[in-house]
Design an enzyme around this catalytic site. Structure first.
Site, PDB file in Angstrom:
ATOM      1  N   HIS A 191       0.816  -1.217   0.000  1.00  0.00           N
ATOM      2  CA  HIS A 191       0.000   0.000   0.000  1.00  0.00           C
ATOM      3  C   HIS A 191       0.844   1.260   0.000  1.00  0.00           C
ATOM      4  O   HIS A 191       0.439   2.289  -0.536  1.00  0.00           O
ATOM      5  CB  HIS A 191      -0.933  -0.017   1.203  1.00  0.00           C
ATOM      6  N   GLU A 433     -17.911  -4.234 -20.170  1.00  0.00           N
ATOM      7  CA  GLU A 433     -16.762  -4.642 -19.347  1.00  0.00           C
ATOM      8  C   GLU A 433     -16.814  -6.104 -18.938  1.00  0.00           C
ATOM      9  O   GLU A 433     -16.041  -6.549 -18.096  1.00  0.00           O
ATOM     10  CB  GLU A 433     -16.591  -3.722 -18.132  1.00  0.00           C
ATOM     11  N   ASN A 456     -10.652  -1.857 -17.629  1.00  0.00           N
ATOM     12  CA  ASN A 456     -10.133  -2.396 -16.359  1.00  0.00           C
ATOM     13  C   ASN A 456     -10.837  -3.702 -16.019  1.00  0.00           C
ATOM     14  O   ASN A 456     -10.207  -4.706 -15.691  1.00  0.00           O
ATOM     15  CB  ASN A 456     -10.348  -1.409 -15.211  1.00  0.00           C
ATOM     16  N   ASP A 457     -12.159  -3.669 -16.082  1.00  0.00           N
ATOM     17  CA  ASP A 457     -12.898  -4.892 -15.765  1.00  0.00           C
ATOM     18  C   ASP A 457     -12.891  -5.867 -16.937  1.00  0.00           C
ATOM     19  O   ASP A 457     -12.869  -7.077 -16.731  1.00  0.00           O
ATOM     20  CB  ASP A 457     -14.341  -4.550 -15.367  1.00  0.00           C
ATOM     21  N   ARG A 467      -8.118  -7.908 -10.495  1.00  0.00           N
ATOM     22  CA  ARG A 467      -7.380  -6.674 -10.798  1.00  0.00           C
ATOM     23  C   ARG A 467      -6.724  -6.046  -9.578  1.00  0.00           C
ATOM     24  O   ARG A 467      -5.863  -5.182  -9.714  1.00  0.00           O
ATOM     25  CB  ARG A 467      -8.307  -5.650 -11.481  1.00  0.00           C
ATOM     26  N   CYS A 504     -13.272   4.149 -21.556  1.00  0.00           N
ATOM     27  CA  CYS A 504     -12.995   4.930 -20.342  1.00  0.00           C
ATOM     28  C   CYS A 504     -12.128   4.176 -19.338  1.00  0.00           C
ATOM     29  O   CYS A 504     -11.871   4.674 -18.252  1.00  0.00           O
ATOM     30  CB  CYS A 504     -14.299   5.368 -19.680  1.00  0.00           C
TER      31      CYS A 504
HETATM   32  C1  PEP Z   1     -13.399  -0.152 -15.993  1.00  0.00           C
HETATM   33  O1  PEP Z   1     -13.733  -1.218 -15.473  1.00  0.00           O
HETATM   34  O2  PEP Z   1     -12.608  -0.064 -16.947  1.00  0.00           O
HETATM   35  C2  PEP Z   1     -13.935   1.123 -15.475  1.00  0.00           C
HETATM   36  C3  PEP Z   1     -13.697   2.256 -16.095  1.00  0.00           C
HETATM   37  O3  PEP Z   1     -14.649   1.083 -14.319  1.00  0.00           O
HETATM   38  P1  PEP Z   1     -13.999   0.916 -12.853  1.00  0.00           P
HETATM   39  O4  PEP Z   1     -12.514   1.048 -12.996  1.00  0.00           O
HETATM   40  O5  PEP Z   1     -14.608   1.978 -12.016  1.00  0.00           O
HETATM   41  O6  PEP Z   1     -14.447  -0.460 -12.497  1.00  0.00           O
HETATM   42 MG    MG Z   2     -15.454  -1.273 -14.187  1.00  0.00          MG
END
Ligand code: PEP
Ligand code: MG
Length: 581
Positions: A191, A433, A456-457, A467, A504
């Site tokens: 962390h 996602e 990301n997801d 993740r 995004c």
């Molecule tokens: C993603 O999953 O890419 C996303 C933008 O949402 P979060 O990171 O908030 O899960």
């Molecule tokens: Mg997400």
């Protein structure tokens, strides 16, 4: 000159004199109090716990605002440890039954906890041991048993050298004077490393024992890009690092000059470059850095930054502030993405064996209508104030999307009946996602106004990699060919069905990967505010044709590593300024 190698955890170069923290730390002598003082001692402990809890909450709010949620969650986890009932009963027993002083009880109980965790020889648990020691130190400071660190009384630039730094100490570093830090222990997933990165302080950890040889160093260099600590550098080495530091500084200034220019390629294709935010106050830096709008407003932070569940009015006020600050620019409000690693400590927190596969996001909202309805009412009302769009996260089945849309319609009807102003034609989108959504995306296209890919997801669920788990961090790559194929499939469906699409996830905040996305057909990106200058520079340095050539070549590569190496190579050709010398 002495050059030591460690693990780079936060990029950048810092040069300053060394501030060596006492490697021995502190020791609390065994102290037994008279029976008549026992209750007073216990009350002191309780006051200290309350004070530390308040400070941790404060750190959580501030760190979340400056360095993002993941970083802020570190303090949420520490709060949970601090309130652990087993810890409390052990401390109570030692003070009330064994008559130990509060400070001695805290020191011995928490030290035992930390040692037990360290003995397990599991890097993840070793990092948690540092959190335990962090809490110990804070409680002891509160009890007046240890004095404050010299870190608090700085008046010149320093590089902090220490056996270790706890996450709280790192978050509390005085950024005016602390230019970087290096520690003997610590790993890349700790962390402390995450906080350093969030605060943009160059840092190297896990160097091994070096403090005994450092005494009196006038000048040290932290190279957070390559993981080096250089003690008493030669003039030549010092010069070259000074040049690198200067280069970084002037680059930031040059990019700032371009902040109000459009995100347009050299062949005049206008890219919509938006920002991801968690809090309304971030709109200031978005505008300063020239964002075209807000592409992702993560509204769950309204919950995570407050002990109380927000009311419809709390939602409305936050949205109204963002919309008014953005002055007519588009604002995409994402409905609550609670659950998994984003769970507060409120009544909805629930332990799950596989939280990322559990009751999170739209699933959680649809099962908790008392939570979801006020948000939808607030979004519909706020949408009357500007160019607002709403987006549902983690949609996996068409049924979920229909349920969410239906609820939105019901809520809109309620508003209409009560004569409350709202926007009736609010554009509705979904995040892409989950691989299941990609595979059936053409069905969704008929029922949404836009898509936004959450890389990301999408990477997490495609690669079966948690993740937030540092043990498998090397496998978590949005540039993995499998993830790229799913992104390309989504773009193809969006084009075929003429559904607007943006990206995004964090992938778009990496300038080289952003170019790949342009080559794959994306024309709308949303990135964290700090990434806006570099991504805009990358966009303004290339033609779409060049990006398409990149995408074509990438199709043939077999691993994330090959993809990233090729992308870095191309970025070095096309926008050399962005590639550090
Ligand atoms: C993603 O999953 O890419 C996303 C933008 O949402 P979060 O990171 O908030 O899960
Ligand atoms: Mg997400």
């Amino acid at each position: 000159m002495l050059e030591l190698q460690g693990i780079p955890v936060s990029p950048g170069v810092a040069i300053a004199s060394a501030l060596v923290l006492d490697p021995d730390g502190y020791r609390i002598p065994r102290c037994i109090v008279p029976a008549s003082d026992v209750e007073g001692e216990f009350a002191r402990l309780q006051d200290a716990v309350d004070e530390v809890a308040q400070k941790l909450e404060q750190s959580r709010l501030e760190t979340t605002a400056t360095a993002g949620s993941k970083t802020g969650d570190i303090f949420a986890a520490q709060l949970q440890m601090l309130h652990d009932p087993r810890l409390h009963s052990e401390l109570q027993k030692r003070i009330r039954e064994d008559h130990q002083s509060a400070a001695f009880a805290v020191s011995s109980v928490l030290h035992n906890y930390a040692t037990a965790l360290q003995r397990l020889e599991n890097p993840f648990l070793a990092d948690r041991a540092q959190d335990v020691l962090d809490i110990e130190r804070q409680l002891l400071m509160q009890l007046g048993a240890v004095t404050r660190q010299p870190l608090m009384e700085l008046n010149e630039s320093v590089i902090v050298l220490s056996r270790m730094l706890t996450p709280t100490e790192t978050a509390g570093l005085n950024r005016e004077f602390v230019k970087g830090f290096c520690t003997e222990v610590g790993g890349p997933g700790g962390h402390t490393a995450i906080v350093a990165k969030g605060l943009e302080i160059p840092a190297v950890v896990g160097i091994g024992e070096f403090l005994p040889v450092i005494a009196g160093a006038d000048c040290v260099i932290v190279d957070g890009d390559r993981g080096r600590l250089i003690i008493d550098p030669t003039d030549e080495v010092l010069d070259s690092y000074r040049q690198r530091a200067e280069y970084r500084r002037t680059l930031a200034l040059r990019l700032a000059e371009q902040s109000q220019l459009p995100a347009e390629t050299t062949d005049n294709v206008r890219i919509s470059l938006n920002a991801n935010i968690e809090f309304p106050h971030e709109t200031g830096s978005c505008l300063q850095r020239g964002a075209d709008g807000i592409g992702l407003y993560r509204t769950e932070f309204l919950y995570l930054s407050s002990e109380e569940e927000p009311t419809e009015e709390d939602h409305y006020e936050a949205y109204a502030e963002v919309i008014s600050q953005m002055g007519g620019r588009p604002v995409v409000i994402r409905t609550l993405d609670l659950g998994a690693d984003k769970m507060g400590h409120g009544k909805r927190a629930q332990a799950e064996n596989n939280p990322f596969l559990g009751l999170r996001s739209i699933r959680l909202s649809l099962r908790n209508l008392d939570l979801f309805r006020p948000q939808l009412r607030a979004v519909l009302r706020a949408a009357a104030l500007g160019d607002v769009r709403v987006m549902f996260p983690l949609v996996t089945t068409i049924g979920e999307l229909r349920q969410a849309r239906m609820l939105l319609n019901v809520v809109a009807e309620d508003l209409k009946e009560s004569g409350v102003p709202y926007r009736s034609d609010l554009p509705v989108g979904m995040m892409v996602e989950v691989p299941a959504a990609v595979i059936t995306l053409e069905r969704f296209a008929a029922e949404v106004d836009f898509f936004s890919i959450g890389t990301n997801d999408l990477a997490q669920y495609t690669l079966a990699v948690d993740r937030s788990n540092e043990s498998v961090a090397d496998l978590y790559q949005s540039s993995d060919p499998a993830v790229l194929r799913l992104i390309q499939a989504s773009i193809d469906v969006a084009e075929l069905t003429q559904t607007p699409l943006s990206v995004c996830g964090e992938m778009s905040s990496n300038p080289a990967r952003a170019l790949l996305l342009l080559g794959m057909g994306v024309r709308n990106l949303s990135v964290p505010p700090s990434a806006l200058p570099r991504v805009k520079k990358a966009i303004r340095s290339v033609s779409i044709k060049q990006c398409e050539e990149i995408a074509e070549r990438i199709c043939k590569l077999e691993s994330a590593r090959d993809v990233d190496l090729y992308l870095m190579d191309r970025l070095a050709d096309l926008a050399p300024e962005l590639v550090m010398q």
